[in-house]
Write a protein that holds these residues in place. Structure first.
Motif, PDB file in Angstrom:
ATOM      1  N   LEU A  24       0.941  -1.346   0.019  1.00 37.46           N
ATOM      2  CA  LEU A  24      -0.015   0.026  -0.169  1.00 37.46           C
ATOM      3  C   LEU A  24       0.924   1.332   0.074  1.00 37.46           C
ATOM      4  O   LEU A  24       1.875   1.465   0.887  1.00 37.46           O
ATOM      5  N   SER A  25       0.899   2.107  -1.013  1.00 36.51           N
ATOM      6  CA  SER A  25       1.646   3.294  -1.186  1.00 36.51           C
ATOM      7  C   SER A  25       0.815   4.744  -1.319  1.00 36.51           C
ATOM      8  O   SER A  25      -0.461   4.554  -1.993  1.00 36.51           O
ATOM      9  N   GLN A  26       1.430   5.480  -0.672  1.00 37.13           N
ATOM     10  CA  GLN A  26       0.724   7.000  -0.769  1.00 37.13           C
ATOM     11  C   GLN A  26       1.538   7.685  -1.708  1.00 37.13           C
ATOM     12  O   GLN A  26       1.314   8.733  -2.035  1.00 37.13           O
ATOM     13  N   GLY A  27       2.741   7.061  -2.427  1.00 43.25           N
ATOM     14  CA  GLY A  27       3.686   7.879  -3.341  1.00 43.25           C
ATOM     15  C   GLY A  27       2.998   7.835  -4.744  1.00 43.25           C
ATOM     16  O   GLY A  27       1.950   7.157  -5.081  1.00 43.25           O
ATOM     17  N   ASN A  28       3.623   8.893  -5.481  1.00 40.57           N
ATOM     18  CA  ASN A  28       3.080   9.001  -6.864  1.00 40.57           C
ATOM     19  C   ASN A  28       3.759   8.141  -7.730  1.00 40.57           C
ATOM     20  O   ASN A  28       3.540   7.678  -8.745  1.00 40.57           O
ATOM     21  N   ARG A  29       4.945   7.533  -7.365  1.00 39.28           N
ATOM     22  CA  ARG A  29       5.998   6.579  -8.105  1.00 39.28           C
ATOM     23  C   ARG A  29       5.791   5.150  -7.847  1.00 39.28           C
ATOM     24  O   ARG A  29       5.772   4.501  -6.667  1.00 39.28           O
ATOM     25  N   SER A  62       9.426   3.375   2.051  1.00 42.80           N
ATOM     26  CA  SER A  62      10.407   3.546   1.036  1.00 42.80           C
ATOM     27  C   SER A  62      10.232   2.635   0.065  1.00 42.80           C
ATOM     28  O   SER A  62      10.284   1.405   0.214  1.00 42.80           O
ATOM     29  N   LEU A  63      10.983   3.211  -1.170  1.00 40.63           N
ATOM     30  CA  LEU A  63      10.888   2.317  -2.491  1.00 40.63           C
ATOM     31  C   LEU A  63      11.851   2.602  -3.209  1.00 40.63           C
ATOM     32  O   LEU A  63      12.508   3.671  -3.337  1.00 40.63           O
TER      33      LEU A  63
END
Length: 67
Positions: A24-29, A62-63
């Motif tokens: 689950l990500s809140q990032g744009n990437r 982090s990714l």
């Protein structure tokens, strides 16, 4: 990857050959299909029912995508 309408979350799956986990990500990437990634985060669930965790996922902190 896919998103949740009206919520600022996106999801993708990571498979290490032994199984897969939803991230689950809140990032744009977001990684592309087949990309090699390193994800750090916190394992979480949506709830517990009858002693079983429901909606087990990794909340991305982090990714890193290998190019």
């Amino acid at each position: 990857s896919w998103g949740v309408p009206l919520l600022p979350y996106r999801m993708y799956r990571v498979d290490d050959g032994t199984g897969e986990v939803t991230v689950l990500s809140q990032g744009n990437r977001l990684p592309t299909r087949g990309a090699r990634v390193r994800v750090r985060g916190r394992v979480d669930d949506i709830g517990v029912f009858g002693g079983q965790a429901l909606g087990l996922h990794l909340r991305e902190e982090s990714l890193y995508v290998k190019r």
